[in-house]
Design a protein around this motif. Structure first.
Motif, PDB file in Angstrom:
ATOM      1  N   LEU A  22     -42.479  22.845  44.743  1.00  0.00           N
ATOM      2  CA  LEU A  22     -41.971  20.977  45.349  1.00  0.00           C
ATOM      3  C   LEU A  22     -42.245  19.221  43.814  1.00  0.00           C
ATOM      4  N   PRO A  23     -41.607  19.215  43.330  1.00  0.00           N
ATOM      5  CA  PRO A  23     -42.181  17.765  42.710  1.00  0.00           C
ATOM      6  C   PRO A  23     -42.222  16.428  43.577  1.00  0.00           C
ATOM      7  N   THR A  24     -42.701  15.444  42.290  1.00  0.00           N
ATOM      8  CA  THR A  24     -43.501  15.155  43.954  1.00  0.00           C
ATOM      9  C   THR A  24     -42.692  14.080  44.481  1.00  0.00           C
ATOM     10  N   ALA A  25     -40.872  14.193  43.150  1.00  0.00           N
ATOM     11  CA  ALA A  25     -40.080  13.334  44.250  1.00  0.00           C
ATOM     12  C   ALA A  25     -39.811  13.782  45.675  1.00  0.00           C
ATOM     13  N   SER A  26     -39.816  14.959  45.939  1.00  0.00           N
ATOM     14  CA  SER A  26     -39.272  15.631  47.026  1.00  0.00           C
ATOM     15  C   SER A  26     -41.280  15.417  47.860  1.00  0.00           C
ATOM     16  N   LYS A  61     -45.382   5.036  46.464  1.00  0.00           N
ATOM     17  CA  LYS A  61     -44.551   6.489  44.599  1.00  0.00           C
ATOM     18  C   LYS A  61     -45.636   7.779  44.907  1.00  0.00           C
ATOM     19  N   VAL A  62     -45.506   8.371  44.217  1.00  0.00           N
ATOM     20  CA  VAL A  62     -46.589   9.848  44.478  1.00  0.00           C
ATOM     21  C   VAL A  62     -46.360  10.266  43.146  1.00  0.00           C
ATOM     22  N   ALA A  63     -47.952  10.376  42.839  1.00  0.00           N
ATOM     23  CA  ALA A  63     -47.535  10.700  40.894  1.00  0.00           C
ATOM     24  C   ALA A  63     -48.564  11.942  40.939  1.00  0.00           C
ATOM     25  N   LEU A  64     -48.575  12.991  39.630  1.00  0.00           N
ATOM     26  CA  LEU A  64     -49.474  13.573  39.853  1.00  0.00           C
ATOM     27  C   LEU A  64     -50.520  13.013  38.525  1.00  0.00           C
ATOM     28  N   VAL A  65     -51.821  12.494  38.898  1.00  0.00           N
ATOM     29  CA  VAL A  65     -52.919  12.520  38.095  1.00  0.00           C
ATOM     30  C   VAL A  65     -54.106  13.070  37.945  1.00  0.00           C
ATOM     31  N   GLY A  66     -53.764  14.024  36.601  1.00  0.00           N
ATOM     32  CA  GLY A  66     -54.764  15.421  36.550  1.00  0.00           C
ATOM     33  C   GLY A  66     -54.618  16.354  37.056  1.00  0.00           C
ATOM     34  N   ASP A  67     -55.369  16.885  38.095  1.00  0.00           N
ATOM     35  CA  ASP A  67     -54.997  17.808  39.239  1.00  0.00           C
ATOM     36  C   ASP A  67     -54.879  16.937  40.598  1.00  0.00           C
ATOM     37  N   GLU A 127     -46.106  20.362  36.998  1.00  0.00           N
ATOM     38  CA  GLU A 127     -44.447  20.059  37.771  1.00  0.00           C
ATOM     39  C   GLU A 127     -44.919  19.729  38.965  1.00  0.00           C
ATOM     40  N   GLY A 128     -46.065  19.860  39.794  1.00  0.00           N
ATOM     41  CA  GLY A 128     -46.035  18.971  41.338  1.00  0.00           C
ATOM     42  C   GLY A 128     -46.595  20.043  42.195  1.00  0.00           C
ATOM     43  N   LEU A 129     -46.449  20.540  43.495  1.00  0.00           N
ATOM     44  CA  LEU A 129     -47.285  20.653  44.587  1.00  0.00           C
ATOM     45  C   LEU A 129     -47.088  22.742  44.023  1.00  0.00           C
ATOM     46  N   ARG A 130     -47.371  23.853  44.448  1.00  0.00           N
ATOM     47  CA  ARG A 130     -46.144  24.845  44.110  1.00  0.00           C
ATOM     48  C   ARG A 130     -46.873  25.714  45.591  1.00  0.00           C
TER      49      ARG A 130
END
Length: 231
Positions: A113-117, A131-137, A214-217
């Motif tokens: 699931l990408p951060t946009a989802s 806004k949701v973003a990936l920062v590290g893990d 890439e997002g949430l696996r």
């Protein structure tokens, strides 16, 4: 005919029969792959691109005769889960029956699931422009609430087959706060957000969720899974 000629003749017959058996085996594998592609497209919503499928190596006909395919794997560029866009969808099924009703002894579906989802769910649930973003893990949420800058870390978890995200740290206007400190009960909307993951084949349930680059696996598994397939 000489003995040598007879031997050569036998070898030729064996080679021809062997080639025919291999050809029949590969034809059966190809037909099964095509049916597996159809099944994936029917069991997942909004499939993007043509699924790639592997039904195993030679010999394959022996599995057909036994009534069960040992292992089927597939990959889809994208699909829709619960109205959310997902990417890199991987499917694995073992012990797949070759007659109706089509079932798998065990099946696993993994998708990202990408951060946009995730952002879409957070915005819909809270009513905040976040806004949701990936920062590290970690997954980070940021935005403006009541004119103040909000920043939060959220952690995914799976409970009773549901995908939830919880706040592990929250600040408002640069100060660490508890969700209950946000006026108007807005903080409670950020706790235990349920991310709907629907549209999975019957018998599958979510078992894991991990933050990746890439997002949430997410992963769903199940036994005796019913597979929809055209006759």
């Amino acid at each position: 005919m000489s003995a040598r000629g007879a031997v050569i003749g036998v070898v030729v017959v064996v080679v021809v029969l062997g080639a025919g058996a291999v050809g029949a085996d590969r034809w059966a594998a190809g037909e099964t792959q095509d049916r597996a592609v159809d099944a994936i497209e029917q069991n997942l919503e909004g499939v993007v691109g043509t699924p790639s499928v592997d039904v195993g190596s030679f010999p394959f006909l022996t599995q057909i005769w036994a009534g069960s395919i040992d292992d089927v794997t597939g990959h889809v560029q994208g699909a829709t889960l619960g109205g959310l866009d997902a990417t890199d969808v991987d499917v694995e099924a073992t012990g797949v029956s070759t007659s109706e009703p089509y079932t798998a002894d065990h099946a696993t579906v993994s998708a990202t699931l990408p951060t946009a989802s995730i952002e879409k769910v957070v915005a819909d649930r809270t009513g905040f422009d976040l806004k949701v973003a990936l920062v590290g893990d970690e997954l980070k949420v940021s935005g403006s609430v009541l004119g103040l800058t909000l920043a939060a870390q959220i952690q995914p978890r799976v409970a009773d087959g549901k995908l939830l995200v919880d706040i592990t740290g929250l600040s408002l206007g640069g100060l660490k706060v508890d969700p209950s400190d946000i006026p108007g009960g807005g903080g409670s909307k950020l706790e235990g957000i349920d991310i709907p993951v629907d549209g999975l084949p019957e018998g599958l349930a979510l078992t894991d969720a991990t933050v990746t680059d890439e997002g949430l696996r997410i992963t769903a598994e199940g036994d005796d899974v019913v597979l929809t397939a055209q006759s």
